[in-house]
Design a protein around this motif. Structure first.
Motif, mmCIF file in Angstrom:
data_model
loop_
_atom_site.group_PDB
_atom_site.id
_atom_site.type_symbol
_atom_site.label_atom_id
_atom_site.label_comp_id
_atom_site.label_asym_id
_atom_site.label_seq_id
_atom_site.Cartn_x
_atom_site.Cartn_y
_atom_site.Cartn_z
ATOM 1 N N VAL A 61 1.203 9.599 -28.104
ATOM 2 C CA VAL A 61 1.055 8.368 -28.897
ATOM 3 C C VAL A 61 -0.418 8.049 -29.109
ATOM 4 C CG1 VAL A 61 1.422 5.865 -28.915
ATOM 5 C CG2 VAL A 61 3.280 7.389 -28.253
ATOM 6 N N ALA A 62 -1.225 8.205 -28.076
ATOM 7 C CA ALA A 62 -2.660 7.947 -28.208
ATOM 8 C C ALA A 62 -3.284 8.848 -29.276
ATOM 9 C CB ALA A 62 -3.363 8.139 -26.863
ATOM 10 N N LEU A 63 -2.893 10.133 -29.274
ATOM 11 C CA LEU A 63 -3.401 11.052 -30.291
ATOM 12 C C LEU A 63 -2.941 10.620 -31.691
ATOM 13 C CD1 LEU A 63 -2.863 14.516 -28.558
ATOM 14 C CD2 LEU A 63 -5.049 13.427 -29.083
ATOM 15 N N GLY A 64 -1.670 10.239 -31.798
ATOM 16 C CA GLY A 64 -1.156 9.791 -33.086
ATOM 17 C C GLY A 64 -1.874 8.556 -33.595
ATOM 18 N N LEU A 65 -2.191 7.634 -32.687
ATOM 19 C CA LEU A 65 -2.913 6.420 -33.082
ATOM 20 C C LEU A 65 -4.330 6.736 -33.538
ATOM 21 C CD1 LEU A 65 -1.776 3.797 -30.415
ATOM 22 C CD2 LEU A 65 -0.884 4.153 -32.726
ATOM 23 N N HIS A 66 -4.957 7.751 -32.935
ATOM 24 C CA HIS A 66 -6.269 8.191 -33.410
ATOM 25 C C HIS A 66 -6.197 8.534 -34.895
ATOM 26 C CE1 HIS A 66 -9.224 8.460 -30.176
ATOM 27 N NE2 HIS A 66 -8.261 8.824 -29.345
ATOM 28 N N ALA A 67 -5.143 9.255 -35.292
ATOM 29 C CA ALA A 67 -4.996 9.672 -36.684
ATOM 30 C C ALA A 67 -4.718 8.498 -37.608
ATOM 31 C CB ALA A 67 -3.872 10.700 -36.792
ATOM 32 N N LEU A 68 -4.220 7.388 -37.048
ATOM 33 C CA LEU A 68 -3.896 6.202 -37.840
ATOM 34 C C LEU A 68 -4.936 5.103 -37.695
ATOM 35 C CD1 LEU A 68 -0.068 6.013 -36.970
ATOM 36 C CD2 LEU A 68 -1.106 6.933 -39.061
ATOM 37 N N GLN A 69 -6.080 5.423 -37.100
ATOM 38 C CA GLN A 69 -7.090 4.401 -36.812
ATOM 39 C C GLN A 69 -7.556 3.677 -38.072
ATOM 40 O OE1 GLN A 69 -8.985 3.748 -33.266
ATOM 41 N NE2 GLN A 69 -8.341 2.084 -34.582
ATOM 42 N N HIS A 70 -7.555 4.382 -39.211
ATOM 43 C CA HIS A 70 -7.998 3.765 -40.463
ATOM 44 C C HIS A 70 -7.102 2.602 -40.888
ATOM 45 C CE1 HIS A 70 -4.945 6.742 -41.446
ATOM 46 N NE2 HIS A 70 -4.707 6.097 -42.587
ATOM 47 N N ARG A 71 -5.887 2.536 -40.345
ATOM 48 C CA ARG A 71 -4.950 1.488 -40.740
ATOM 49 C C ARG A 71 -5.140 0.208 -39.948
ATOM 50 N NH1 ARG A 71 -0.992 3.810 -44.064
ATOM 51 N NH2 ARG A 71 0.264 1.917 -43.934
ATOM 52 N N GLY A 72 -5.962 0.243 -38.903
ATOM 53 C CA GLY A 72 -6.190 -0.955 -38.112
ATOM 54 C C GLY A 72 -7.224 -0.699 -37.048
ATOM 55 N N GLN A 73 -8.314 -1.452 -37.070
ATOM 56 C CA GLN A 73 -9.417 -1.169 -36.161
ATOM 57 C C GLN A 73 -9.811 -2.350 -35.276
ATOM 58 O OE1 GLN A 73 -12.681 0.942 -38.067
ATOM 59 N NE2 GLN A 73 -11.314 1.614 -39.699
ATOM 60 N N GLU A 74 -8.984 -3.386 -35.258
ATOM 61 C CA GLU A 74 -9.302 -4.531 -34.402
ATOM 62 C C GLU A 74 -8.778 -4.353 -32.985
ATOM 63 O OE1 GLU A 74 -7.865 -8.118 -36.146
ATOM 64 O OE2 GLU A 74 -9.548 -8.291 -37.520
ATOM 65 N N ALA A 75 -7.600 -3.708 -32.859
ATOM 66 C CA ALA A 75 -6.971 -3.626 -31.543
ATOM 67 C C ALA A 75 -5.955 -2.490 -31.536
ATOM 68 C CB ALA A 75 -6.290 -4.949 -31.191
ATOM 69 N N ALA A 76 -5.577 -2.086 -30.324
ATOM 70 C CA ALA A 76 -4.588 -1.023 -30.168
ATOM 71 C C ALA A 76 -3.763 -1.282 -28.917
ATOM 72 C CB ALA A 76 -5.274 0.342 -30.076
ATOM 73 N N GLY A 77 -2.528 -0.772 -28.928
ATOM 74 C CA GLY A 77 -1.675 -0.936 -27.762
ATOM 75 C C GLY A 77 -0.654 0.178 -27.667
ATOM 76 N N ILE A 78 -0.222 0.484 -26.444
ATOM 77 C CA ILE A 78 0.836 1.470 -26.195
ATOM 78 C C ILE A 78 1.786 0.899 -25.141
ATOM 79 C CG2 ILE A 78 1.405 3.767 -25.301
ATOM 80 C CD1 ILE A 78 -1.262 4.770 -26.331
ATOM 81 N N THR A 79 3.081 1.052 -25.381
ATOM 82 C CA THR A 79 4.104 0.710 -24.396
ATOM 83 C C THR A 79 4.940 1.962 -24.116
ATOM 84 O OG1 THR A 79 4.239 -1.603 -25.104
ATOM 85 C CG2 THR A 79 6.134 -0.717 -23.908
ATOM 86 N N SER A 80 5.212 2.230 -22.849
ATOM 87 C CA SER A 80 6.046 3.380 -22.480
ATOM 88 C C SER A 80 7.248 2.906 -21.665
ATOM 89 C CB SER A 80 5.231 4.405 -21.675
ATOM 90 O OG SER A 80 4.923 3.891 -20.381
ATOM 91 N N PHE A 81 8.246 3.783 -21.548
ATOM 92 C CA PHE A 81 9.454 3.483 -20.756
ATOM 93 C C PHE A 81 9.775 4.702 -19.902
ATOM 94 C CE2 PHE A 81 14.234 3.299 -20.548
ATOM 95 C CZ PHE A 81 14.291 2.233 -19.648
ATOM 96 N N ASP A 82 9.875 4.500 -18.597
ATOM 97 C CA ASP A 82 10.090 5.628 -17.683
ATOM 98 C C ASP A 82 11.541 5.794 -17.258
ATOM 99 O OD1 ASP A 82 10.551 3.603 -15.849
ATOM 100 O OD2 ASP A 82 8.712 3.920 -14.700
ATOM 101 N N GLY A 83 12.437 5.092 -17.933
ATOM 102 C CA GLY A 83 13.854 5.133 -17.575
ATOM 103 C C GLY A 83 14.294 3.943 -16.761
ATOM 104 N N ASP A 84 13.332 3.307 -16.093
ATOM 105 C CA ASP A 84 13.625 2.112 -15.294
ATOM 106 C C ASP A 84 12.764 0.918 -15.719
ATOM 107 O OD1 ASP A 84 15.569 3.260 -13.486
ATOM 108 O OD2 ASP A 84 13.890 4.373 -12.604
ATOM 109 N N HIS A 85 11.489 1.186 -15.988
ATOM 110 C CA HIS A 85 10.551 0.100 -16.266
ATOM 111 C C HIS A 85 9.731 0.380 -17.530
ATOM 112 C CE1 HIS A 85 11.184 -0.030 -11.834
ATOM 113 N NE2 HIS A 85 11.329 -1.330 -12.091
#
Length: 485
Positions: free
Chosen positions: A31-55
């Motif tokens: 996801v971080a790599l994908g967001l790098h490629a989309l950086q031109h679409r938004g440069q004020e802030a970034a976030g990632i959420t993951s799910f490990d099956g429980d949390h």
């Protein structure tokens, strides 16, 4: 004072980029790599959420992806085989960490994370109604209204609650949602904002643009259809179309400026379309000059097309530094003026004594065009003409683009000749709306609604604009009250 770079401040800015993946061992890193490629679409802030099956795990930060998500400890803190991310500009909601996406809430059905590209044009009305019913908002983002609509829906299953929520919103949205049951991706019924699906080994990916798939080595499968909801559970995909069929209206400006030129948008190469727009511009607005010069970087493909069609040499008459960020210190007017040249500088030896035509993608406020024309004249250009690879931007966007108020749009206040005088060019011309459609391989028909959302040029909005209309009524009442008092 820390401020936006003057060249960047005079562009229409896409709101957001989104990227989600399910079924990958290194989900958050991808996801971080994908967001790098989309950086031109938004440069004020970034976030990632993951799910490990429980949390669910979330990391959000102001600024670029680089510097925030390229550290091992950050990625290790986002475990799991499912993750989604977001890069952001703000139009609705202040620039603050609480508005950075993905937004997350614990619902009765479990955790719910959402990343949104677009704009809900009745969000204020929905928010008022939800607050009256007891909802407590944690952000000022329009996206949070979707969470509350899901949470308060009377339907039984989460999917039905989600569909019920989307049927209450108007405007534009491409969404990636994460739940304990799986990942959900969808696009608004008009398809205003883009969303594509790809595959990497056994993992399914959703992204705003195909370039993000390229960066992670994924195979492009297809675009998500307007009004389609795709659900991914345990590697199996299900597609449903719960909305009424309407004629699609994807954003035409994705082809003009927003998307990266190496992306494919709704089956069309962005680079090829921009070259075709430039060629059409050369046919519609020829000029006798010595050089075709792009305003970098967004004007380059159109300038190539203009040069090839006209037979006039293409040259890099403006050199852009790629080592200047979007912001820098501007302690005074004199330094602010000099700071312009940090990012764009005239190639003086090439320009002196030449008649030049500058090719840019758009004119918004006109301040950038004015500075660039002045730069060319100071470099010794004999004549400076300007050609724009889109029609005049006369109307604000309410679908996820950071557009100035209409009163600040140069084309809303001036005719083309007045705009030419304002920027001090020897001539100025825009591609016609029919020419823009022609470059896209379409014919703009007068007997039906446009095939694209071109409201920023024509004022033909494809949806109702509840919040905007309500504010307009409030403004009229306020004016009447002031007159009475």
């Amino acid at each position: 004072m820390l401020t936006t770079h003057p060249f960047d401040d005079d562009k229409l800015r896409e709101e957001c980029g989104i990227f989600g993946i399910t079924g990958a061992d290194t989900a958050s890193a991808l996801v971080a790599l994908g967001l790098h490629a989309l950086q031109h679409r938004g440069q004020e802030a970034a976030g990632i959420t993951s799910f490990d099956g429980d949390h669910f795990h979330t990391h959000r930060a102001m600024g670029h992806v680089a510097g925030n998500f390229d550290r091992d400890e950050v990625i290790r803190g986002l475990p799991g085989m499912v993750a989604c991310g977001h890069v952001r500009y703000s139009t609705t909601g202040e620039t603050a960490l609480r508005n950075v996406q993905p937004l997350f809430a614990d619902l009765a059905s479990g955790g719910f994370a959402i990343a949104h590209n677009g704009n809900i044009s009745n969000a204020m009305k929905l928010r008022r109604d939800l607050v009256r019913r007891g909802s407590i908002f944690q952000s000022t983002s329009d996206t949070e209204t979707i969470i509350h609509l899901v949470a308060t829906s009377a339907y039984r299953t989460l999917l039905d609650k989600f569909i019920d929520a989307l049927k209450q919103v108007e405007g534009a949205y491409a969404l990636i949602c994460m739940t304990p049951e799986g990942m959900i991706a969808c696009r608004d019924p008009l398809g205003i904002r883009p969303l594509v699906m790809g595959k990497l080994d056994d993992a399914i990916i959703f992204a705003s643009e195909t370039v993000a798939l390229d960066v992670v080595g994924a195979e492009f499968i297809r675009s998500i259809e307007p009004g389609e909801i795709v659900i991914v559970r345990e590697g199996q995909t299900q597609s449903i179309h719960p909305f009424d069929n309407v004629a699609k209206r994807p954003c035409i400006f994705e082809h003009v400026y927003f998307s990266r030129p190496d992306s494919i948008v709704d089956g069309s190469s962005v680079y090829s379309v921009r070259k075709a727009i430039g060629a059409q511009l050369a046919i519609e607005a020829p000029v006798e000059v010595d050089l075709v010069i792009p305003v970098p970087d967004s004007g380059v493909p159109a300038a190539i097309g203009y040069a090839q069609e006209s037979g006039i040499p293409f040259e890099l008459g403006i050199i852009r530094s790629h080592y200047v960020g979007r912001t820098f210190i501007q302690p005074g007017d004199k330094v602010r003026h000099l700071g312009v040249k940090l990012k764009h500088n005239a190639n003086r030896a090439l320009i002196a004594g030449k008649r030049v035509v500058l090719i840019d993608d758009s004119i918004v406020r006109g301040t950038t065009s004015l500075k660039i024309v002045q730069m060319m004249r100071e470099a010794g250009a004999a004549e400076v003409h300007m050609r724009i690879a889109s029609p005049p931007t006369r109307h604000s966007c309410f679908y996820g683009v950071d557009t100035p108020e209409r009163a600040k749009l140069l084309a809303a206040r001036m005719q083309v000749e007045e705009m030419r005088e304002f920027i001090h060019a020897d001539s100025l011309a825009f591609v016609s709306i029919d020419g823009l459609y022609k470059a896209l391989g379409e014919e703009r028909r007068q007997d039906i609604r446009p095939q694209y959302c071109d409201a920023c040029f024509t004022g033909d909005y494809p949806t109702t604009l509840t919040d905007h209309d309500d504010l307009a009524v409030e403004d009229q009442f306020q004016l009447l009250a002031e007159r009475v008092n």
